[in-house]
Design a protein around this motif. Structure first.
Motif, PDB file in Angstrom:
ATOM      1  N   ILE A 164       0.834  -1.198   0.000  1.00 36.68           N
ATOM      2  CA  ILE A 164       0.000   0.000   0.000  1.00 36.68           C
ATOM      3  C   ILE A 164       0.872   1.253   0.000  1.00 36.68           C
ATOM      4  O   ILE A 164       0.546   2.260  -0.645  1.00 36.68           O
ATOM      5  N   VAL A 165       1.996   1.224   0.703  1.00 38.43           N
ATOM      6  CA  VAL A 165       2.954   2.337   0.618  1.00 38.43           C
ATOM      7  C   VAL A 165       3.401   2.521  -0.831  1.00 38.43           C
ATOM      8  O   VAL A 165       3.444   3.647  -1.351  1.00 38.43           O
TER       9      VAL A 165
ATOM     10  N   LEU B 281      -0.432   6.072   8.474  1.00 30.85           N
ATOM     11  CA  LEU B 281      -0.147   7.208   9.341  1.00 30.85           C
ATOM     12  C   LEU B 281       0.814   6.860  10.466  1.00 30.85           C
ATOM     13  O   LEU B 281       1.238   7.750  11.206  1.00 30.85           O
ATOM     14  N   CYS B 282       1.150   5.587  10.628  1.00 26.82           N
ATOM     15  CA  CYS B 282       2.065   5.178  11.691  1.00 26.82           C
ATOM     16  C   CYS B 282       3.501   5.581  11.335  1.00 26.82           C
ATOM     17  O   CYS B 282       3.862   5.658  10.158  1.00 26.82           O
ATOM     18  N   GLY B 283       4.285   5.809  12.349  1.00 22.91           N
ATOM     19  CA  GLY B 283       5.622   6.345  12.140  1.00 22.91           C
ATOM     20  C   GLY B 283       6.538   5.452  11.339  1.00 22.91           C
ATOM     21  O   GLY B 283       7.489   5.938  10.726  1.00 22.91           O
ATOM     22  N   ASP B 284       6.257   4.138  11.324  1.00 25.55           N
ATOM     23  CA  ASP B 284       7.148   3.213  10.627  1.00 25.55           C
ATOM     24  C   ASP B 284       6.678   2.877   9.216  1.00 25.55           C
ATOM     25  O   ASP B 284       7.245   1.995   8.575  1.00 25.55           O
ATOM     26  N   ALA B 285       5.642   3.550   8.718  1.00 33.85           N
ATOM     27  CA  ALA B 285       5.072   3.177   7.418  1.00 33.85           C
ATOM     28  C   ALA B 285       6.000   3.508   6.257  1.00 33.85           C
ATOM     29  O   ALA B 285       5.889   2.926   5.192  1.00 33.85           O
ATOM     30  N   MET B 286       6.884   4.462   6.441  1.00 31.42           N
ATOM     31  CA  MET B 286       7.911   4.785   5.458  1.00 31.42           C
ATOM     32  C   MET B 286       7.356   5.342   4.158  1.00 31.42           C
ATOM     33  O   MET B 286       7.878   5.093   3.073  1.00 31.42           O
ATOM     34  N   LEU B 287       6.262   6.094   4.254  1.00 33.79           N
ATOM     35  CA  LEU B 287       5.798   6.822   3.085  1.00 33.79           C
ATOM     36  C   LEU B 287       6.830   7.870   2.692  1.00 33.79           C
ATOM     37  O   LEU B 287       7.434   8.502   3.562  1.00 33.79           O
ATOM     38  N   PRO B 288       7.040   8.085   1.408  1.00 30.72           N
ATOM     39  CA  PRO B 288       7.921   9.188   1.011  1.00 30.72           C
ATOM     40  C   PRO B 288       7.422  10.500   1.607  1.00 30.72           C
ATOM     41  O   PRO B 288       6.216  10.747   1.675  1.00 30.72           O
ATOM     42  N   ALA B 289       8.346  11.337   2.028  1.00 31.57           N
ATOM     43  CA  ALA B 289       7.968  12.580   2.707  1.00 31.57           C
ATOM     44  C   ALA B 289       7.054  13.443   1.852  1.00 31.57           C
ATOM     45  O   ALA B 289       6.116  14.069   2.371  1.00 31.57           O
ATOM     46  N   ALA B 290       7.283  13.467   0.551  1.00 35.40           N
ATOM     47  CA  ALA B 290       6.463  14.295  -0.332  1.00 35.40           C
ATOM     48  C   ALA B 290       5.030  13.800  -0.394  1.00 35.40           C
ATOM     49  O   ALA B 290       4.092  14.593  -0.539  1.00 35.40           O
ATOM     50  N   VAL B 291       4.842  12.493  -0.292  1.00 35.56           N
ATOM     51  CA  VAL B 291       3.487  11.929  -0.285  1.00 35.56           C
ATOM     52  C   VAL B 291       2.828  12.163   1.067  1.00 35.56           C
ATOM     53  O   VAL B 291       1.673  12.605   1.152  1.00 35.56           O
TER      54      VAL B 291
ATOM     55  N   LEU C 123      -1.657   0.036  18.685  1.00 32.04           N
ATOM     56  CA  LEU C 123      -0.477  -0.096  19.534  1.00 32.04           C
ATOM     57  C   LEU C 123       0.672   0.791  19.073  1.00 32.04           C
ATOM     58  O   LEU C 123       1.492   1.217  19.878  1.00 32.04           O
ATOM     59  N   LEU C 124       0.716   1.075  17.762  1.00 30.29           N
ATOM     60  CA  LEU C 124       1.856   1.790  17.202  1.00 30.29           C
ATOM     61  C   LEU C 124       1.751   3.302  17.380  1.00 30.29           C
ATOM     62  O   LEU C 124       2.760   3.991  17.456  1.00 30.29           O
ATOM     63  N   GLY C 125       0.556   3.823  17.428  1.00 37.56           N
ATOM     64  CA  GLY C 125       0.386   5.263  17.543  1.00 37.56           C
ATOM     65  C   GLY C 125       0.433   5.947  16.192  1.00 37.56           C
ATOM     66  O   GLY C 125       0.850   5.382  15.184  1.00 37.56           O
ATOM     67  N   ARG C 126      -0.005   7.186  16.181  1.00 34.31           N
ATOM     68  CA  ARG C 126      -0.087   7.976  14.956  1.00 34.31           C
ATOM     69  C   ARG C 126       1.219   8.735  14.746  1.00 34.31           C
ATOM     70  O   ARG C 126       1.647   9.506  15.595  1.00 34.31           O
ATOM     71  N   GLY C 127       1.839   8.523  13.608  1.00 35.65           N
ATOM     72  CA  GLY C 127       3.085   9.190  13.311  1.00 35.65           C
ATOM     73  C   GLY C 127       2.918  10.465  12.518  1.00 35.65           C
ATOM     74  O   GLY C 127       3.736  11.371  12.604  1.00 35.65           O
ATOM     75  N   LEU C 128       1.831  10.540  11.709  1.00 41.88           N
ATOM     76  CA  LEU C 128       1.554  11.740  10.930  1.00 41.88           C
ATOM     77  C   LEU C 128       0.465  12.540  11.627  1.00 41.88           C
ATOM     78  O   LEU C 128      -0.590  12.001  11.973  1.00 41.88           O
TER      79      LEU C 128
END
Length: 262
Positions: free
Chosen positions: A115-116, A146-156, A198-203
Motif C-alpha cells: 500500500i505504501v 499514518l504510523c511512524g514506521d510506514a515509510m511513506l515518502p515525505a512528499a506523499v 499499539l503503534l500510535g499515529r506518526g503523521l
C-alpha cells in the motif's frame, strides 16, 4: 476461547451472501456509465494483484481520495467496489481504489508495504491533497499509513490531509485466535507490529474513526480502541452493520463523505 464468532460479520448479517454480487453488478454498471473516466487495472507493481482503479471527475480534480477495500486481507479486488466512488466524484475529487496481494500469498506486513508502494505511485498520477479512507482490513491499512514506521515518502506524506478508517481492525492480536489465521499467519510479534492501535499515529493529520452501531461488538470495540489510542473522534452510526456502513460513500453530502473530504 476462539474469536471466530466475534469476528464473523457475514454470519450475523441477514442475506449477507447477496452483498458481494450486488456490489459487483453495481460496479460494472458504474464503470460502464463513466466511460473513459474510469481507468482500471493500472499496475503499480509486479504482482498481478498490484493494480488500482482510478475514477476521474468531469473537471480537474480537487485532489485524490483513496479507498482501500476490506475482506480480511484474503478476499476481493478493487473492481467490486467501483460504485462507492460516486460520492467522491460528485464532490469533484479523483477516486482511486488500490488492490494488493492477498493472504496467504502475502503476509499483512507485506501488504502494508504494498500500500505504501501504491500510494507513492498513485500520488504521482493525480496532484493535490490526499484523503485516505478504507473499510475493515482497508481501514487497518489506511491507519497503518499514518504510523511512524510506514515509510511513506515525505512528499506523499505531506499531501495527506485526513484519514477515515471505517470499521477498522486496529489491534490484530485477537485474530491470532481465529481460523482465518491459517491464511494470515499472524504471530504475536507481527500482530503487535502491524496494529495501529499499539503503534500510535506518526503523521499529524485529522483522523475520524467510523463504525456501524449494529456491527459485531468486537468491531465497535476495535473502532473505539483505535480512536482512544489516537485521540481521535469515533462516530458510531446507529443501525448500520459491517456491510452497509459504507453505503454513504455514494452520497457526497453524507456525514461520512464530509468526514473524508472535509
Amino acid at each position: 476461547m476462539s474469536n471466530d464468532d466475534a469476528y464473523d460479520n457475514s454470519g450475523h448479517i441477514p442475506d449477507a451472501a447477496s452483498y458481494p454480487p450486488r456490489w459487483e453488478a453495481e460496479a460494472l454498471a458504474f464503470r460502464h456509465a463513466l466511460g473513459p473516466r474510469a481507468v482500471t487495472n493500472w499496475s503499480y507493481g509486479d504482482n498481478v494483484r498490484q493494480v488500482f482503479d482510478l475514477f476521474m471527475p468531469e473537471d480537474p480534480p480537487k485532489g485524490l481520495m483513496v479507498f482501500i477495500h476490506g475482506g480480511y486481507w484474503r478476499r476481493f479486488e478493487p473492481g467490486i467496489w467501483s460504485a462507492f466512488a460516486q460520492g467522491g466524484l460528485d464532490a469533484g475529487w479523483a477516486v482511486v481504489m488500490p488492490g494488493y496481494t492477498l493472504a496467504p500469498e502475502a503476509r499483512i506486513s507485506r501488504i502494508t508495504r504494498e500500500i505504501v508502494q501504491a500510494l507513492s505511485f498513485m500520488a504521482e498520477t493525480v496532484p493535490g491533497p490526499i484523503r485516505l479512507s478504507g473499510h475493515s482490513a482497508g481501514g487497518h491499512l489506511v491507519a497503518r499509513m499514518l504510523c511512524g514506521d510506514a515509510m511513506l515518502p515525505a512528499a506523499v506524506a505531506a499531501r495527506i490531509e485526513g484519514c477515515v478508517p471505517i470499521s477498522p481492525l486496529g489491534d490484530l492480536r485477537p485474530l491470532i485466535d481465529t481460523a482465518m489465521n491459517a491464511d494470515l499467519g499472524l504471530t504475536e510479534r507481527e500482530a503487535a507490529g502491524e496494529s495501529p492501535t499499539l503503534l500510535g499515529r506518526g503523521l499529524d493529520v485529522p483522523v475520524t474513526v467510523w463504525v456501524g452501531g449494529a456491527e459485531r461488538p468486537a468491531f465497535v470495540d476495535q473502532a473505539r480502541g483505535l480512536a482512544a489510542a489516537w485521540g481521535a473522534p469515533c462516530e458510531i452510526v446507529e443501525g448500520r452493520h459491517h456491510f452497509d456502513v459504507i453505503d454513504d460513500l455514494k452520497d457526497r453530502d453524507s456525514a461520512l463523505m464530509r468526514a473524508i473530504l472535509g
